[in-house]
Design a protein around this motif. Structure first.
Motif, PDB file in Angstrom:
ATOM      1  N   VAL A 117       0.840  -1.195   0.000  1.00 14.29           N
ATOM      2  CA  VAL A 117       0.000   0.000   0.000  1.00 14.29           C
ATOM      3  C   VAL A 117       0.879   1.251   0.000  1.00 14.29           C
ATOM      4  CG1 VAL A 117      -1.745   1.317   1.272  1.00 14.29           C
ATOM      5  CG2 VAL A 117      -1.870  -1.189   1.198  1.00 14.29           C
ATOM      6  N   GLY A 118       0.540   2.208  -0.868  1.00 15.92           N
ATOM      7  CA  GLY A 118       1.251   3.477  -0.889  1.00 15.92           C
ATOM      8  C   GLY A 118       2.548   3.475  -1.672  1.00 15.92           C
ATOM      9  N   ALA A 119       2.730   2.494  -2.559  1.00 16.94           N
ATOM     10  CA  ALA A 119       3.944   2.478  -3.376  1.00 16.94           C
ATOM     11  C   ALA A 119       4.020   3.757  -4.209  1.00 16.94           C
ATOM     12  CB  ALA A 119       3.956   1.249  -4.278  1.00 16.94           C
ATOM     13  N   ASN A 120       5.205   4.300  -4.334  1.00 16.60           N
ATOM     14  CA  ASN A 120       5.423   5.603  -4.969  1.00 16.60           C
ATOM     15  C   ASN A 120       5.446   5.448  -6.496  1.00 16.60           C
ATOM     16  OD1 ASN A 120       6.185   8.178  -5.717  1.00 16.60           O
ATOM     17  ND2 ASN A 120       7.852   8.330  -4.239  1.00 16.60           N
ATOM     18  N   ARG A 121       4.257   5.291  -7.091  1.00 16.81           N
ATOM     19  CA  ARG A 121       4.173   5.105  -8.537  1.00 16.81           C
ATOM     20  C   ARG A 121       4.627   6.356  -9.294  1.00 16.81           C
ATOM     21  NH1 ARG A 121       0.983   0.628 -10.178  1.00 16.81           N
ATOM     22  NH2 ARG A 121       0.075  -0.491  -8.414  1.00 16.81           N
ATOM     23  N   ARG A 122       4.465   7.495  -8.700  1.00 17.18           N
ATOM     24  CA  ARG A 122       4.894   8.735  -9.382  1.00 17.18           C
ATOM     25  C   ARG A 122       6.393   8.697  -9.633  1.00 17.18           C
ATOM     26  NH1 ARG A 122       3.607  14.959  -7.382  1.00 17.18           N
ATOM     27  NH2 ARG A 122       4.611  16.005  -9.151  1.00 17.18           N
ATOM     28  N   PHE A 123       7.161   8.283  -8.650  1.00 19.37           N
ATOM     29  CA  PHE A 123       8.607   8.154  -8.819  1.00 19.37           C
ATOM     30  C   PHE A 123       8.910   7.063  -9.841  1.00 19.37           C
ATOM     31  CE2 PHE A 123      12.818   6.523  -7.901  1.00 19.37           C
ATOM     32  CZ  PHE A 123      13.553   7.657  -7.613  1.00 19.37           C
ATOM     33  N   LEU A 124       8.170   5.980  -9.768  1.00 23.46           N
ATOM     34  CA  LEU A 124       8.393   4.831 -10.647  1.00 23.46           C
ATOM     35  C   LEU A 124       8.196   5.202 -12.114  1.00 23.46           C
ATOM     36  CD1 LEU A 124       9.011   1.770 -10.076  1.00 23.46           C
ATOM     37  CD2 LEU A 124       6.578   1.353 -10.437  1.00 23.46           C
ATOM     38  N   HIS A 125       7.259   6.119 -12.376  1.00 24.56           N
ATOM     39  CA  HIS A 125       6.902   6.455 -13.748  1.00 24.56           C
ATOM     40  C   HIS A 125       7.541   7.745 -14.241  1.00 24.56           C
ATOM     41  CE1 HIS A 125       3.040   3.916 -12.993  1.00 24.56           C
ATOM     42  NE2 HIS A 125       4.088   3.166 -13.277  1.00 24.56           N
ATOM     43  N   ASP A 126       8.438   8.333 -13.465  1.00 22.79           N
ATOM     44  CA  ASP A 126       9.133   9.562 -13.875  1.00 22.79           C
ATOM     45  C   ASP A 126      10.320   9.183 -14.760  1.00 22.79           C
ATOM     46  OD1 ASP A 126      10.593  11.868 -14.167  1.00 22.79           O
ATOM     47  OD2 ASP A 126      10.485  12.451 -12.059  1.00 22.79           O
ATOM     48  N   PRO A 127      10.300   9.548 -16.053  1.00 25.08           N
ATOM     49  CA  PRO A 127      11.381   9.137 -16.960  1.00 25.08           C
ATOM     50  C   PRO A 127      12.767   9.588 -16.512  1.00 25.08           C
ATOM     51  CG  PRO A 127       9.525  10.015 -18.204  1.00 25.08           C
ATOM     52  CD  PRO A 127       9.259  10.320 -16.754  1.00 25.08           C
ATOM     53  N   THR A 128      12.862  10.734 -15.831  1.00 22.56           N
ATOM     54  CA  THR A 128      14.184  11.238 -15.459  1.00 22.56           C
ATOM     55  C   THR A 128      14.904  10.297 -14.505  1.00 22.56           C
ATOM     56  OG1 THR A 128      13.257  12.567 -13.643  1.00 22.56           O
ATOM     57  CG2 THR A 128      13.464  13.628 -15.792  1.00 22.56           C
ATOM     58  N   ASN A 129      14.155   9.456 -13.813  1.00 23.11           N
ATOM     59  CA  ASN A 129      14.797   8.512 -12.906  1.00 23.11           C
ATOM     60  C   ASN A 129      15.492   7.367 -13.633  1.00 23.11           C
ATOM     61  OD1 ASN A 129      14.071   9.839 -10.485  1.00 23.11           O
ATOM     62  ND2 ASN A 129      12.000   8.995 -10.620  1.00 23.11           N
ATOM     63  N   LEU A 130      15.331   7.318 -14.959  1.00 20.79           N
ATOM     64  CA  LEU A 130      16.011   6.300 -15.766  1.00 20.79           C
ATOM     65  C   LEU A 130      17.263   6.852 -16.441  1.00 20.79           C
ATOM     66  CD1 LEU A 130      12.897   4.656 -17.417  1.00 20.79           C
ATOM     67  CD2 LEU A 130      14.477   3.512 -15.862  1.00 20.79           C
ATOM     68  N   ASN A 131      17.675   8.035 -16.045  1.00 18.31           N
ATOM     69  CA  ASN A 131      18.833   8.646 -16.703  1.00 18.31           C
ATOM     70  C   ASN A 131      20.158   7.978 -16.350  1.00 18.31           C
ATOM     71  OD1 ASN A 131      17.653  10.482 -18.390  1.00 18.31           O
ATOM     72  ND2 ASN A 131      17.765  12.195 -16.962  1.00 18.31           N
ATOM     73  N   PHE A 132      20.145   7.006 -15.442  1.00 22.19           N
ATOM     74  CA  PHE A 132      21.377   6.263 -15.187  1.00 22.19           C
ATOM     75  C   PHE A 132      21.690   5.309 -16.345  1.00 22.19           C
ATOM     76  CE2 PHE A 132      17.935   3.832 -13.278  1.00 22.19           C
ATOM     77  CZ  PHE A 132      18.182   2.538 -13.698  1.00 22.19           C
ATOM     78  N   VAL A 133      20.703   5.061 -17.217  1.00 22.05           N
ATOM     79  CA  VAL A 133      20.929   4.267 -18.429  1.00 22.05           C
ATOM     80  C   VAL A 133      21.359   5.216 -19.538  1.00 22.05           C
ATOM     81  CG1 VAL A 133      19.923   2.712 -20.148  1.00 22.05           C
ATOM     82  CG2 VAL A 133      19.194   2.568 -17.749  1.00 22.05           C
ATOM     83  N   THR A 134      22.542   5.011 -20.074  1.00 21.89           N
ATOM     84  CA  THR A 134      23.067   5.897 -21.113  1.00 21.89           C
ATOM     85  C   THR A 134      23.129   5.164 -22.444  1.00 21.89           C
ATOM     86  OG1 THR A 134      25.331   5.285 -20.500  1.00 21.89           O
ATOM     87  CG2 THR A 134      24.411   7.259 -19.482  1.00 21.89           C
ATOM     88  N   THR A 135      22.884   5.916 -23.526  1.00 26.00           N
ATOM     89  CA  THR A 135      22.916   5.378 -24.885  1.00 26.00           C
ATOM     90  C   THR A 135      23.737   6.318 -25.753  1.00 26.00           C
ATOM     91  OG1 THR A 135      21.079   6.549 -25.946  1.00 26.00           O
ATOM     92  CG2 THR A 135      20.483   4.765 -24.433  1.00 26.00           C
ATOM     93  N   PRO A 136      24.078   5.898 -26.973  1.00 24.71           N
ATOM     94  CA  PRO A 136      24.795   6.804 -27.885  1.00 24.71           C
ATOM     95  C   PRO A 136      24.006   8.070 -28.202  1.00 24.71           C
ATOM     96  CG  PRO A 136      25.004   4.543 -28.645  1.00 24.71           C
ATOM     97  CD  PRO A 136      24.013   4.518 -27.520  1.00 24.71           C
ATOM     98  N   GLN A 137      22.677   8.040 -28.004  1.00 25.10           N
ATOM     99  CA  GLN A 137      21.840   9.201 -28.287  1.00 25.10           C
ATOM    100  C   GLN A 137      21.630  10.094 -27.063  1.00 25.10           C
ATOM    101  OE1 GLN A 137      20.928   9.817 -31.418  1.00 25.10           O
ATOM    102  NE2 GLN A 137      21.944   7.911 -32.028  1.00 25.10           N
ATOM    103  N   GLY A 138      22.052   9.618 -25.896  1.00 27.38           N
ATOM    104  CA  GLY A 138      21.853  10.387 -24.671  1.00 27.38           C
ATOM    105  C   GLY A 138      21.290   9.526 -23.562  1.00 27.38           C
ATOM    106  N   LYS A 139      20.861  10.158 -22.498  1.00 25.97           N
ATOM    107  CA  LYS A 139      20.312   9.442 -21.354  1.00 25.97           C
ATOM    108  C   LYS A 139      18.892   8.959 -21.656  1.00 25.97           C
ATOM    109  CE  LYS A 139      23.079  12.107 -18.061  1.00 25.97           C
ATOM    110  NZ  LYS A 139      23.047  13.044 -16.898  1.00 25.97           N
ATOM    111  N   LEU A 140      18.593   7.733 -21.196  1.00 29.99           N
ATOM    112  CA  LEU A 140      17.334   7.098 -21.567  1.00 29.99           C
ATOM    113  C   LEU A 140      16.130   7.932 -21.148  1.00 29.99           C
ATOM    114  CD1 LEU A 140      15.712   4.767 -22.710  1.00 29.99           C
ATOM    115  CD2 LEU A 140      15.980   3.577 -20.512  1.00 29.99           C
ATOM    116  N   GLY A 141      16.110   8.433 -19.926  1.00 30.39           N
ATOM    117  CA  GLY A 141      14.965   9.207 -19.462  1.00 30.39           C
ATOM    118  C   GLY A 141      14.722  10.445 -20.306  1.00 30.39           C
TER     119      GLY A 141
END
Length: 278
Positions: free
Chosen positions: A136-160
């Motif tokens: 109960v109360g899981a932080n879905r807003r954080f889970l669905h914020d693309p910027t939190n995926l910026n630790f994944v990097t690609t040749p085109q830039g950060k994933l988020g």
């Protein structure tokens, strides 16, 4: 032995135990401090930084640090935490750094390995588990914020950043996991981190990608992030706005093979959505 000699021996014994305990406590404190000061995530963050940040967004209540020793004198620095302040000790979770004799620090178990990627990756992995376990109360807003995926990097830039530019929203589930290789004879992929998400993108393109499109990236230890799913490969190879500008013959081949497998097993091929006309 006289009464006074016996009493003196007892006192000496108590003092010796106290000295040994104090020495052990000092050694434990030094070992814990070593982890706090020497260990760093790939993001450059220290363990205490990550713990403090994650505790603000996930059900993650820090409990404390201690040292565990085995019979063969192997040492581990153990951190314990709980989901709620009211949880009892039996409900606590732990992860640990094994301290080798040469000073090398190895973090485990596998559920804790996203910690090595930084605080956002670890928070996503915990919150994703909360959602799957109906906490109960899981932080879905954080889970669905693309910027939190910026630790994944690609040749085109950060994933988020790429997902935001591609007008993509993240759905459930969100997976940030570490897949260990159990032994050298294991043929399946292992010893790697995997990020897997599904997205809806408000852009022109095949529905296979733009509705519940699957994005998977993996990274082996000591290497960079590699796209695994078809959509991930397009994101890594093309800037936002041109993900679907060019057809990929390999994709058509993959879908044709998959369709034949479906039909060969008696499954309706319409269940296999394809971006290609037949």
């Amino acid at each position: 032995m006289g009464r006074f000699s016996l009493g003196r021996a007892i006192i000496i014994g108590i003092i010796s135990i106290g000295i040994a305990s104090a020495a052990r406590a000092e050694d434990d404190s030094k070992l814990i401090q070593k982890v706090k000061t020497k260990w760093r995530a790939q993001s450059g963050e220290a363990a205490e930084e990550i713990i403090a940040k994650v505790s603000k967004v996930a059900h993650f209540v820090p409990r404390g640090w201690e040292v565990a020793r085995s019979d063969d004198r192997d040492e581990s620095v153990v951190f314990s935490w709980a989901r709620r302040k009211t949880d009892k000790a039996d409900d606590e979770f732990t992860f640990a750094w094994d301290v080798a004799k040469d000073g090398k620090l190895t973090l485990g178990p596998p559920y804790a390995k996203p910690l090595e990627l930084g605080w956002q990756a670890f928070a996503l992995s915990l919150i994703g588990t909360e959602v799957s376990e109906d906490v109960v109360g899981a932080n879905r807003r954080f889970l669905h914020d693309p910027t939190n995926l910026n630790f994944v990097t690609t040749p085109q830039g950060k994933l988020g950043d790429l997902l935001r530019a591609g007008r993509c929203t993240i759905g459930d589930p969100v997976g940030v996991d570490y897949l260990p290789k159990l032994d050298e004879s294991q043929t399946a992929r292992g010893n790697l981190w995997r990020v897997q998400i599904s997205v809806d993108c408000n852009i022109p393109g095949p529905r296979y990608y733009t509705r519940d499109g699957i994005i998977i990236f993996e990274m082996k230890e000591g290497q960079g992030w590699e796209p695994q799913s078809l959509f991930a490969k397009r994101i890594a190879s093309n800037p936002p706005g041109s993900w679907f500008d060019r057809p990929d013959p390999k994709e058509r081949e993959i879908f044709d093979v998959s369709r034949r497998i479906y039909e060969g097993e008696g499954l309706p091929s319409r269940n296999l959505q394809s971006p290609f006309p037949r």
